[in-house]
Design a protein around this motif. Structure first.
Motif, PDB file in Angstrom:
ATOM      1  N   ARG A   1     -40.259   6.560 -14.620  1.00 42.69           N
ATOM      2  CA  ARG A   1     -40.768   5.927 -13.406  1.00 42.69           C
ATOM      3  C   ARG A   1     -39.622   5.444 -12.527  1.00 42.69           C
ATOM      4  N   THR A   2     -38.658   4.769 -13.128  1.00 44.89           N
ATOM      5  CA  THR A   2     -37.535   4.242 -12.359  1.00 44.89           C
ATOM      6  C   THR A   2     -36.669   5.373 -11.821  1.00 44.89           C
ATOM      7  N   MET A   3     -36.408   6.362 -12.657  1.00 46.27           N
ATOM      8  CA  MET A   3     -35.593   7.494 -12.210  1.00 46.27           C
ATOM      9  C   MET A   3     -36.225   8.174 -11.001  1.00 46.27           C
ATOM     10  N   MET A   4     -37.544   8.392 -11.034  1.00 50.74           N
ATOM     11  CA  MET A   4     -38.211   9.059  -9.926  1.00 50.74           C
ATOM     12  C   MET A   4     -38.216   8.180  -8.679  1.00 50.74           C
ATOM     13  N   ASN A   5     -38.347   6.870  -8.852  1.00 50.62           N
ATOM     14  CA  ASN A   5     -38.270   5.967  -7.695  1.00 50.62           C
ATOM     15  C   ASN A   5     -36.914   6.073  -7.017  1.00 50.62           C
ATOM     16  N   VAL A   6     -35.838   6.123  -7.810  1.00 51.93           N
ATOM     17  CA  VAL A   6     -34.484   6.229  -7.261  1.00 51.93           C
ATOM     18  C   VAL A   6     -34.309   7.548  -6.523  1.00 51.93           C
ATOM     19  N   VAL A   7     -34.714   8.644  -7.162  1.00 53.83           N
ATOM     20  CA  VAL A   7     -34.582   9.964  -6.533  1.00 53.83           C
ATOM     21  C   VAL A   7     -35.403  10.039  -5.247  1.00 53.83           C
ATOM     22  N   GLY A   8     -36.627   9.506  -5.293  1.00 52.99           N
ATOM     23  CA  GLY A   8     -37.492   9.544  -4.116  1.00 52.99           C
ATOM     24  C   GLY A   8     -36.918   8.794  -2.935  1.00 52.99           C
ATOM     25  N   ASN A   9     -36.299   7.654  -3.184  1.00 56.32           N
ATOM     26  CA  ASN A   9     -35.731   6.878  -2.082  1.00 56.32           C
ATOM     27  C   ASN A   9     -34.467   7.518  -1.535  1.00 56.32           C
ATOM     28  N   CYS A  10     -33.662   8.104  -2.412  1.00 60.44           N
ATOM     29  CA  CYS A  10     -32.489   8.842  -1.921  1.00 60.44           C
ATOM     30  C   CYS A  10     -32.929  10.030  -1.055  1.00 60.44           C
ATOM     31  N   MET A  11     -33.969  10.730  -1.514  1.00 60.62           N
ATOM     32  CA  MET A  11     -34.456  11.875  -0.762  1.00 60.62           C
ATOM     33  C   MET A  11     -35.026  11.447   0.585  1.00 60.62           C
ATOM     34  N   ALA A  12     -35.700  10.304   0.612  1.00 60.69           N
ATOM     35  CA  ALA A  12     -36.261   9.810   1.865  1.00 60.69           C
ATOM     36  C   ALA A  12     -35.168   9.592   2.905  1.00 60.69           C
ATOM     37  N   SER A  13     -34.033   9.036   2.488  1.00 57.61           N
ATOM     38  CA  SER A  13     -32.945   8.797   3.437  1.00 57.61           C
ATOM     39  C   SER A  13     -32.400  10.112   3.991  1.00 57.61           C
ATOM     40  N   ALA A  14     -32.304  11.155   3.125  1.00 63.57           N
ATOM     41  CA  ALA A  14     -31.811  12.451   3.592  1.00 63.57           C
ATOM     42  C   ALA A  14     -32.806  13.110   4.545  1.00 63.57           C
ATOM     43  N   VAL A  15     -34.099  13.007   4.245  1.00 67.61           N
ATOM     44  CA  VAL A  15     -35.130  13.596   5.098  1.00 67.61           C
ATOM     45  C   VAL A  15     -35.147  12.922   6.465  1.00 67.61           C
ATOM     46  N   ILE A  16     -35.092  11.598   6.478  1.00 62.88           N
ATOM     47  CA  ILE A  16     -35.102  10.884   7.759  1.00 62.88           C
ATOM     48  C   ILE A  16     -33.846  11.224   8.562  1.00 62.88           C
ATOM     49  N   ALA A  17     -32.694  11.312   7.884  1.00 64.27           N
ATOM     50  CA  ALA A  17     -31.457  11.665   8.581  1.00 64.27           C
ATOM     51  C   ALA A  17     -31.558  13.067   9.182  1.00 64.27           C
ATOM     52  N   ARG A  18     -32.148  14.014   8.440  1.00 65.45           N
ATOM     53  CA  ARG A  18     -32.307  15.364   8.975  1.00 65.45           C
ATOM     54  C   ARG A  18     -33.234  15.363  10.178  1.00 65.45           C
ATOM     55  N   SER A  19     -34.310  14.588  10.115  1.00 63.80           N
ATOM     56  CA  SER A  19     -35.243  14.534  11.243  1.00 63.80           C
ATOM     57  C   SER A  19     -34.605  13.931  12.481  1.00 63.80           C
ATOM     58  N   GLU A  20     -33.570  13.100  12.287  1.00 69.37           N
ATOM     59  CA  GLU A  20     -32.853  12.499  13.409  1.00 69.37           C
ATOM     60  C   GLU A  20     -31.668  13.362  13.857  1.00 69.37           C
ATOM     61  N   GLY A  21     -31.435  14.476  13.157  1.00 67.26           N
ATOM     62  CA  GLY A  21     -30.284  15.314  13.470  1.00 67.26           C
ATOM     63  C   GLY A  21     -28.970  14.673  13.104  1.00 67.26           C
ATOM     64  N   GLU A  22     -28.985  13.806  12.084  1.00 73.12           N
ATOM     65  CA  GLU A  22     -27.808  13.027  11.731  1.00 73.12           C
ATOM     66  C   GLU A  22     -27.227  13.390  10.364  1.00 73.12           C
ATOM     67  N   LEU A  23     -27.782  14.408   9.689  1.00 71.07           N
ATOM     68  CA  LEU A  23     -27.338  14.719   8.337  1.00 71.07           C
ATOM     69  C   LEU A  23     -26.175  15.692   8.363  1.00 71.07           C
ATOM     70  N   SER A  24     -25.087  15.310   7.722  1.00 77.00           N
ATOM     71  CA  SER A  24     -23.929  16.188   7.569  1.00 77.00           C
ATOM     72  C   SER A  24     -23.999  16.846   6.200  1.00 77.00           C
ATOM     73  N   ASP A  25     -23.719  18.155   6.128  1.00 78.88           N
ATOM     74  CA  ASP A  25     -23.873  18.896   4.877  1.00 78.88           C
ATOM     75  C   ASP A  25     -22.548  19.132   4.150  1.00 78.88           C
ATOM     76  N   GLY A  26     -21.498  18.502   4.591  1.00 70.34           N
ATOM     77  CA  GLY A  26     -20.187  18.776   3.984  1.00 70.34           C
ATOM     78  C   GLY A  26     -19.886  17.856   2.824  1.00 70.34           C
ATOM     79  N   TRP A  27     -20.797  17.738   1.875  1.00 68.90           N
ATOM     80  CA  TRP A  27     -20.633  16.799   0.763  1.00 68.90           C
ATOM     81  C   TRP A  27     -19.907  17.438  -0.398  1.00 68.90           C
ATOM     82  N   GLU A  28     -19.007  16.660  -1.045  1.00 66.82           N
ATOM     83  CA  GLU A  28     -18.348  17.086  -2.266  1.00 66.82           C
ATOM     84  C   GLU A  28     -18.501  16.008  -3.305  1.00 66.82           C
ATOM     85  N   MET A  29     -18.505  16.407  -4.579  1.00 72.27           N
ATOM     86  CA  MET A  29     -18.676  15.459  -5.671  1.00 72.27           C
ATOM     87  C   MET A  29     -17.494  14.512  -5.725  1.00 72.27           C
TER      88      MET A  29
END
Length: 463
Positions: free
Chosen positions: A432-460
């Motif tokens: 439950r906790t793991m999915m809550n964390v993943v869901g909230n991280c994904m929400a931030s990426a989705v909202i950023a993409r909808s705003e045209g603000e997401l950069s894809d140049g990520w490295e580990m």
């Protein structure tokens, strides 16, 4: 930002992968042997497997790898030395204290500077509306998936539950009305909100403070803004330091859980646990994956980004423990700080993906265990109650339990079967906790993409 790690030679990666793959069947075989009564054989197989995992982890400079290794070692410690394992629980508590220590100043500094320094005052309202719509859609789908899964599995039918006692189940707490919920979003005393770790109240105060700061002239705004930017960078650096304790905290948390319950505790209610994790799989593949594809989020990079915070959430069963690292990883992933700092903390109150699946499943399980057949209309009414109730418990301890008790009372279900769920709640709380964390991280990426603000140049990043 942390420095990037040097690439690991492919030969070492292959070698470590072979060792890890060889360790999986050995460890599973050790668990099976232990459950079947072959204790010595089980211990030997699991010890060899953990040794292979350790050798494989040496060549990987990854916090996630070391966290999973510590989790396996913790489970082994809980099985072989339960008395000592219980005594190590204080290390997990220490880690959580350190995390809670930095959450409020981290949120305040990052949200304020994100709004005031980057001129996002006009955008914050639009982002808030998008985030709330997204939260509502995904959590509703989670509730539906949990209901369907429980109706299919029927895990509660035929369960014999203990007789109710006066103090066995906590008293049902009255949930707030929607008017009270709105009022409680705003802190009457920011020091009290920080002391009580009311994340959403701190976030809202920070938004208002950042908006007021943005309205000042550049001359008056610059000195305070410079201090807050330094504070934000300092808190992120402190987060990196504290995260070195994450594997130890994860291992001791699982050691305590296994020592207290043992793997055998899973068997009587194994069908419920398996149904829950299967439902989480359906949520991931049927809801979250299509959203990633629709919004063109790089899936492999996203999985790599959320792996560490998700592992910490899984082991500690506390979303709060993963919050600082989740914010840092998503900013490194390419989500602007002002979006990360607003969406993720807000999602901790309104976007409980894993909890939504759990709540509907648990409510149906209670009815099945009590021998009550709920009609389609009653189940729809139950979903409506859960949907509203889950939004009114922001910041409340054991929020899912409170919602479950209140829903059971509202639709006239007995509370005694909840005792059975509480007995294995920790095992389900991990997912439950793991999915809550993943869901909230994904929400931030989705909202950023909808705003045209997401950069894809990520490295580990390095740990």
């Amino acid at each position: 930002m942390p420095s990037k790690i040097e690439p690991t030679p492919r030969s070492k990666v292959r070698f470590s992968s072979i060792l890890a793959l060889a360790g999986v069947p050995l460890w599973l075989g050790g668990v099976a042997a232990g459950l079947l009564g072959h204790v010595a054989l089980g211990e030997a197989l699991r010890s060899v497997a953990i040794g292979l995992f350790a050798v494989a982890a040496v060549s990987r400079s990854s916090l996630m790898v070391w966290t999973f290794l510590a989790m396996l070692a913790g489970m082994e410690l809980g099985l072989d030395a339960p008395r000592f394992a219980v005594q190590t629980h204080f290390l997990g508590d220490l880690f959580l204290r350190l995390i809670r220590m930095i959450v409020a100043p981290l949120l305040f500094a990052s949200i304020t500077t994100g709004i005031a320094a980057h001129g996002q005052l006009r955008s914050i309202g639009r982002v808030a509306v998008k985030a709330l719509i997204y939260f509502e859609v995904v959590t509703t789908l989670g509730l539906i998936i949990g209901t369907v899964a429980m109706n299919i599995s029927g895990a509660g039918w035929g369960i014999v539950f203990p007789p109710a006692t006066a103090d066995a189940v906590p008293a049902v707490q009255t949930l707030h009305t929607w008017q009270q919920t709105v009022v409680n979003l705003f802190p009457e005393n920011i020091a009290q909100a920080v002391a009580q770790n009311q994340i959403l109240q701190v976030a809202i105060f920070s938004v208002l403070f950042g908006a007021a700061l943005a309205m000042l002239s550049q001359e008056k705004r610059a000195p305070l803004l410079s201090v807050l930017q330094s504070l934000a960078e300092t808190m992120f650096q402190l987060t990196r330091i504290i995260m070195y304790l994450a594997p130890l905290a994860a291992g001791t948390a699982l050691a305590y859980t296994v020592a207290s319950m043992g793997f055998a505790a899973l068997l009587p209610l194994g069908k419920l646990v398996l149904t829950y994790y299967a439902a989480l799989g359906v949520l991931s593949l049927g809801v979250l994956l299509p959203i990633l594809l629709i919004f063109r989020i790089p899936i492999r990079k996203f999985i790599a980004a959320v792996g560490e915070p998700a592992a910490i959430g899984f082991a500690t069963t506390t979303s709060e423990a993963a919050l600082p690292l989740a914010m840092e990883r998503m900013e490194e992933f390419g989500v602007p700080r002002w979006i990360v700092s607003f969406v993720i903390p807000t999602g901790y109150s309104f976007n409980m993906d894993g909890s939504s699946v759990y709540l509907s499943m648990a409510a149906i399980f209670v009815a099945q265990a009590a021998g009550i057949h709920l009609s389609v209309g009653q189940q729809i009414a139950m979903l409506g109650t859960l949907l509203l109730a889950s939004k009114g418990i922001a910041g409340m301890p054991r929020a899912t339990l409170v919602v479950l008790l209140a829903t059971a009372s509202a639709i006239h279900l007995p509370t005694a079967p909840i005792l059975l769920i509480l007995g294995i709640d920790t095992l389900m709380d991990m997912g439950r906790t793991m999915m809550n964390v993943v869901g909230n991280c994904m929400a931030s990426a989705v909202i950023a993409r909808s705003e045209g603000e997401l950069s894809d140049g990520w490295e580990m990043p390095s740990p």
